[in-house]
Design an enzyme around this catalytic site. Structure first.
Site, mmCIF file in Angstrom:
data_model
loop_
_atom_site.group_PDB
_atom_site.id
_atom_site.type_symbol
_atom_site.label_atom_id
_atom_site.label_comp_id
_atom_site.label_asym_id
_atom_site.label_seq_id
_atom_site.Cartn_x
_atom_site.Cartn_y
_atom_site.Cartn_z
ATOM 1 C CE LYS A 143 -5.513 10.482 0.853
ATOM 2 N NZ LYS A 143 -5.529 11.358 -0.337
ATOM 3 C CG ASP A 177 -4.566 8.672 -1.999
ATOM 4 O OD1 ASP A 177 -3.540 8.712 -1.889
ATOM 5 O OD2 ASP A 177 -5.427 9.592 -1.834
ATOM 6 C CG HIS A 216 17.246 -6.898 4.710
ATOM 7 N ND1 HIS A 216 16.786 -5.687 3.872
ATOM 8 C CD2 HIS A 216 16.216 -7.365 5.367
ATOM 9 C CE1 HIS A 216 15.394 -5.737 4.104
ATOM 10 N NE2 HIS A 216 14.883 -6.784 4.897
ATOM 11 C CD GLU A 219 11.912 -2.763 2.317
ATOM 12 O OE1 GLU A 219 10.596 -1.992 2.508
ATOM 13 O OE2 GLU A 219 12.187 -3.436 3.143
#
Ligand code: ADP
Length: 585
Positions: free
Chosen positions: A396, A472, A570, A264
């Protein structure tokens, strides 16, 4: 020795799976059973065939001349007739049938064929799929003894017509057997004893089966042994993610260069600006509030009363010592901290929390929980264990229990940013930031019914650091729970900013942390592996760094929004004007 086969490489867009040709080894040859080499056997039968034909013709002529009836045969005639039929059948089998087969099954010279064969391919792929199912279950998947591998050469591109792969002849046979479904793809590592070679063969088989090129996915430059049995099964390559550095990030008086793996644009640059603002203001302070990994099995009883009996037993302080002795047997690092129960009718959810040293700790806590469940069966034989994880852990998935109780490391991190720095580095004002934080991160998130999402983009920073350091990435869900607070202090001149993150799940041992790249990033932060002085110190420091980097990220993004710069920056970092065609050439 035959030269290794070169696979031609047509443009990716037109790649389609080739028509499946019955392979020679699929059909099986009669010659495999012969005691003599094929050429000797052929010569023998040729000679025999023409000799007996000559002999029988001579005998026929002789009988005509001597007016002997044809059906009167001698012993040598019988032998000759028998030999004639035998050699005829032999020659028919080895030349006639092969010849007919070669006409029926015209092989395509290429692995990939063009678009117009699409229909045939679909039928073929359906057949392939049907065959793939029983592989590894019903079929004998044993391989012939394998010779040592010659190097497999790969190049990066298919599109430029360069060769994609040179497969050694011996590997070519294995690729074919994986494609045919006679060798299960998952068994390659154990059968070959060479993880890199297994990955190369699996990759080639996959390309043939799918008709899709993997040319952009690198194979070389990765240690496939290091992931065997712990990080990834059936590898065919690895994804490259760039790692950028934000920092120095000044936390608790120490500087850190923070590795962030991301694609990104803006993210690293923005976090870096936040780090600068924090550094110029004297640094951030991070405090660890809690450190405990959780696992919550679900158990069921015949009645709610029995479920309640177990809840009372588990929560009785008098029983804690016994339970922790049982739990702690699982590891020298796993230490039971507490048990919290929730009842739903006859079902009981038991949330165990334990310290896990420098490991993130899911394996460790699960082993301890299993010990306790086995132990409880004696006093509660009517307890039915539904599952070691009953989602009250909660791993999660977004869940209020983690937001309220914490999971992994609970951290609060703060900094006081000088008014000057807010103006010069962050290009905004203290009032604008405070107002925006109240309306966006607090009110806006409340209106959205957020669960732990009272922040601007904590998950951006968490995900990037997690990927870089071998955490993770799926635990980004709860690890990004964060409330960002901003307040004007020192008579409104300066900005007090804080992030409170109750469930940062990180480790510096186990899982992906030991892989070369991830380990290098942990090393950069000075938290690689197990802490020698105090078990758990490295993983706790990593949690502090994650929270402080989130603080930097929040400061910078909030400032960009307050100053109305977001879209502009951006456009600058995400919409590159670079001529891509030149760059690639
Ligand atoms: P997780 O529980 O996070 O999945 P693993 O079980 O993969 O982690 O890794 C933890 C392993 O590392 C355990 O076998 C543990 O004994 C070992 N270990 C070595 N040093 C430490 C340490 N300082 N903290 C935690 N575990 C450690």
């Amino acid at each position: 020795m035959e030269a290794p086969r070169l696979y031609s490489t047509k443009p990716v867009q037109s790649l389609k799976p080739t028509k499946k040709i019955p392979l020679e080894e699929d059909l099986g040859k009669a010659s495999d059973a012969l005691p003599l080499p094929l050429y000797l056997t052929n010569a023998l039968f040729f000679t025999l065939f023409f000799s007996v034909v000559y002999f029988l013709l001579s005998r026929w002529r002789e009988k005509i001349r001597t007016s002997t009836t044809l059906h009167v045969v001698t012993f040598s005639d019988i032998i000759a007739i028998f030999s004639f039929f035998a050699s005829f059948i032999y020659l028919l089998g080895f030349f006639g049938i092969d010849f007919v087969q070669s006409l029926v099954f015209q092989p395509s010279p290429d692995v990939w064929i063009a678009e117009d064969e699409e229909e045939d391919n679909e039928v073929l792929l359906a057949k392939e799929d049907a065959r793939k199912v029983p592989c590894g279950q019903a079929l004998d998947c044993s391989l012939p003894p394998l010779p040592p591998a010659a190097p497999i050469v790969t190049t990066q591109k298919v599109c430029d017509e360069k060769p994609l792969m040179v497969i050694p002849e011996e590997d070519e046979e294995i690729v074919k057997s994986v494609v045919a479904g006679t060798t299960p793809s998952y068994s390659l590592e154990s059968k070959l004893g060479d993880c890199k070679r297994a990955a190369a063969i699996r990759r080639e088989a996959l390309q043939r089966l799918t008709g899709k090129s993997l040319s952009g996915l690198p194979l070389d430059g990765f240690d496939y042994e290091s992931i065997l049995g712990q990080c990834c099964e059936m590898p065919v390559g690895y994804v490259q993610i760039p790692v950028g550095i934000a920092g120095p990030l000044l936390v608790n008086g120490r500087e850190y260069s923070v590795p962030m793996a991301t694609t990104e644009g803006c993210l690293v640059a923005s976090t870096n600006r936040g780090c600068k603002a924090i550094h110029l203001s004297g640094g951030a302070t991070s405090v660890l509030l809690k450190d405990g990994m959780t696992r919550a099995p679900c158990v069921r009883f015949g009645t709610a009363k029995r479920a309640a009996d177990l809840k009372l037993y588990l929560e009785d302080p008098d029983n804690f010592e016994t339970l922790s002795v049982v739990f702690n047997r699982s590891s020298r690092f796993g230490r039971l901290q507490g048990i919290k129960c929730a009842i739903a009718g006859k079902n009981l959810y038991i949330r165990f929390t334990c310290s896990t040293g420098d490991a993130m700790g899911m394996n460790m806590v699960s082993k301890g929980v299993q010990n306790v469940l086995d132990f409880l069966q004696t006093d509660f034989p009517d307890m039915d264990v539904i599952g070691i994880s009953g989602n009250y852990c909660s791993d999660k998935k977004p869940a209020a229990v983690n937001w309220i109780e914490g999971r992994g490391k609970s951290v609060v991190c703060e900094a006081t940013i000088k008014g000057d720095v807010v103006r010069k580095v962050l290009k905004t004002s203290v009032e604008s930031l405070v107002e925006l934080n109240m309306l966006k991160n607090l009110t806006g998130s409340a209106m959205a019914g957020a669960l732990g999402g009272f922040n601007a983009h904590a998950s951006n920073i968490v995900a990037a650091i997690y990927i870089a350091t071998g955490q993770d990435p799926a635990q980004n869900v709860e690890s990004s729970h964060c409330i960002t607070m901003m307040e004007a202090v020192n008579d409104g001149k300066d900005l007090h900013v804080s992030v409170t993150m109750p469930s940062i799940e990180v480790g510096t041992v186990g899982g992906g942390t030991q892989l070369a790249s991830q380990s290098a990033c942990l090393n950069l932060l000075g938290v690689k592996g197990a802490s020698k002085e105090t078990p758990g110190a490295n993983s706790r420091m990593l949690a502090a760094i994650v929270a402080s980097a989130v603080l930097a990220g929040e400061l910078s993004l909030m400032s960009a929004i307050a100053a109305g710069q977001l879209v502009k920056s951006h456009m600058k970092y995400n919409r590159s004007t670079k001529d891509v065609s030149k760059a690639s050439s």
